[in-house]
Design a protein around this motif. Structure first.
Motif, short mmCIF file in Angstrom:
data_model
loop_
_atom_site.label_atom_id
_atom_site.label_comp_id
_atom_site.label_asym_id
_atom_site.label_seq_id
_atom_site.Cartn_x
_atom_site.Cartn_y
_atom_site.Cartn_z
N GLN A 1 7.00 18.16 -11.65
CA GLN A 1 6.15 17.35 -10.90
C GLN A 1 7.59 16.05 -10.10
N MET A 2 8.01 14.88 -10.70
CA MET A 2 8.32 14.38 -10.16
C MET A 2 9.73 14.67 -9.77
N ALA A 3 10.67 15.89 -10.00
CA ALA A 3 11.18 16.71 -9.42
C ALA A 3 11.30 17.06 -8.21
N GLU A 4 10.07 17.60 -8.08
CA GLU A 4 9.61 18.60 -6.21
C GLU A 4 8.89 16.90 -5.35
N GLU B 1 18.38 11.81 7.17
CA GLU B 1 20.31 11.53 7.03
C GLU B 1 20.67 10.58 5.76
N ARG B 2 20.00 9.57 5.37
CA ARG B 2 20.23 8.50 4.46
C ARG B 2 19.94 9.51 3.48
N ALA B 3 18.83 9.98 2.56
CA ALA B 3 18.70 10.86 1.44
C ALA B 3 19.64 11.93 1.37
N VAL B 4 20.13 12.95 2.23
CA VAL B 4 20.65 14.02 2.45
C VAL B 4 22.38 13.89 1.71
N TYR B 5 22.77 12.43 2.14
CA TYR B 5 23.86 12.08 2.21
C TYR B 5 24.51 10.95 1.32
N ARG B 6 22.60 11.49 0.55
CA ARG B 6 23.41 9.46 -0.29
C ARG B 6 23.58 10.45 -2.10
N ARG B 7 24.57 9.45 -2.77
CA ARG B 7 24.99 9.89 -4.04
C ARG B 7 25.38 8.92 -4.69
N ALA B 8 24.79 9.88 -6.29
CA ALA B 8 24.95 8.26 -7.52
C ALA B 8 26.27 8.60 -8.36
N ASP B 9 26.73 7.52 -7.87
CA ASP B 9 28.05 7.12 -9.17
C ASP B 9 27.64 8.42 -10.18
N LYS B 10 27.83 9.27 -11.83
CA LYS B 10 27.09 9.57 -12.68
C LYS B 10 27.81 8.20 -13.86
N LYS B 11 28.52 7.69 -13.45
CA LYS B 11 28.59 7.21 -14.65
C LYS B 11 27.68 5.47 -14.16
N ARG C 1 20.89 13.67 -6.61
CA ARG C 1 19.72 13.71 -7.00
C ARG C 1 18.90 14.82 -6.24
N SER C 2 18.21 15.09 -6.96
CA SER C 2 17.25 16.35 -6.82
C SER C 2 16.37 15.90 -5.65
N ASP C 3 15.50 14.39 -6.12
CA ASP C 3 14.31 14.37 -4.81
C ASP C 3 15.21 13.42 -3.25
N HIS D 1 17.63 15.97 -2.08
CA HIS D 1 17.45 16.77 -1.21
C HIS D 1 16.45 17.24 0.20
N GLU D 2 16.68 17.31 1.56
CA GLU D 2 16.14 18.09 2.22
C GLU D 2 14.37 17.60 2.17
N ASP D 3 14.40 18.97 1.56
CA ASP D 3 13.03 19.83 1.65
C ASP D 3 12.09 18.11 0.67
N VAL D 4 12.80 18.22 -1.12
CA VAL D 4 12.01 16.76 -1.41
C VAL D 4 11.80 15.82 -0.51
N VAL D 5 12.60 15.61 0.24
CA VAL D 5 12.73 14.32 1.14
C VAL D 5 11.78 13.92 1.94
N ARG D 6 11.03 15.52 2.16
CA ARG D 6 10.28 15.34 3.83
C ARG D 6 9.33 15.63 2.99
N GLN D 7 8.46 16.41 1.96
CA GLN D 7 7.66 15.70 1.17
C GLN D 7 7.21 15.33 0.12
N ARG D 8 8.47 14.17 0.11
CA ARG D 8 8.14 12.82 0.06
C ARG D 8 7.93 11.90 1.61
N ILE D 9 8.28 11.80 1.95
CA ILE D 9 7.88 11.43 3.37
C ILE D 9 6.24 11.33 4.10
N GLU D 10 6.35 12.41 4.02
CA GLU D 10 4.37 12.93 3.48
C GLU D 10 3.63 12.72 3.17
N ASN D 11 4.63 12.67 2.24
CA ASN D 11 3.87 11.47 0.49
C ASN D 11 3.28 10.21 0.89
N TYR D 12 4.62 9.68 1.70
CA TYR D 12 3.95 8.21 1.64
C TYR D 12 3.35 8.15 3.14
#
Length: 204
Positions: free
Chosen positions: A48-51, A118-128, A149-151, A153-164
């Motif tokens: 659920q969190m990943a989606e 755009e911020r989310a789609v191009y955001r990356r985290a250092d694994k270490k 991060r899976s959350d 990805h553009e489709d997930v970000v759009r859903q998170r924005i709608e939730n917010y």
């Protein structure tokens, strides 16, 4: 407390504030991701969190209650991205009331949806280290192993924005009615936004 849609810069601004005020940053997102990585979340909750979905209030409130009882929270703390609903806000009131504390300022970072994506789609985290980079505006140094991060990805970000947006229809008026809400333009470089945030806070 900092609130705002995914990608608004809550984590970055929280880090700046916490360093300046010497208080801990409490991010339910970080806490939940750590619990997920450690295998402490049931499979259904992890999916659920990943989606991009919201987890049950009792799960999140239990994490918050435990965290706010830690010694480093005695002189204050900053909540990063929590509460997300009026039900969670009411639950938080109960937790804080039991500890003789209260929220004094709620800062809402406001950023247009197209920029958030755009911020989310191009955001990356250092694994270490977990440090956050942006492939366009803040690229990582050579050799850094990155994770998208899976959350984020553009489709997930759009859903998170709608939730917010659905959430803030009630949450922001909830705190505005108490006179503690401060709206801040979250568009701009990190230091510019940090100055705007500082301007709406009580003196140190």
């Amino acid at each position: 407390m900092l609130v705002g849609p995914p990608g608004a810069g809550k984590g970055t601004q929280a880090g700046i504030l916490c360093e300046r005020l010497s208080i801990p940053q409490i991010s339910t997102g970080d806490m939940l991701r750590a619990a997920q990585a450690a295998g402490e979340l049931p499979g259904e909750l992890a999916r659920q969190m990943a989606e991009g979905g919201l987890l049950p209030d009792e799960v999140v409130l239990e994490l918050i209650d435990k965290r706010l009882r830690a010694d480093d929270c005695r002189d204050g703390f900053l909540l990063d991205g929590f509460p997300r609903t009026t039900a969670q806000a009411t639950g938080l009131d109960g937790i804080l009331g039991n500890q003789g504390a209260a929220i004094d300022v709620v800062v809402a970072l406001e950023v247009p949806a197209n920029q958030l994506i755009e911020r989310a789609v191009y955001r990356r985290a250092d694994k270490k280290t977990g440090k956050i980079y942006h492939l366009k505006s803040n690229p990582p140094p050579a050799g850094v192993e990155l994770e998208h991060r899976s959350d984020d990805h553009e489709d997930v970000v759009r859903q998170r924005i709608e939730n917010y947006e659905a959430m803030t229809a009630e949450l922001l008026p909830f705190y505005e009615a108490r006179g503690v809400l401060r709206r801040v333009d979250g568009v701009g470089d990190v230091q510019t936004v940090a100055e705007r945030v500082r301007a709406v806070l009580p003196p140190d």
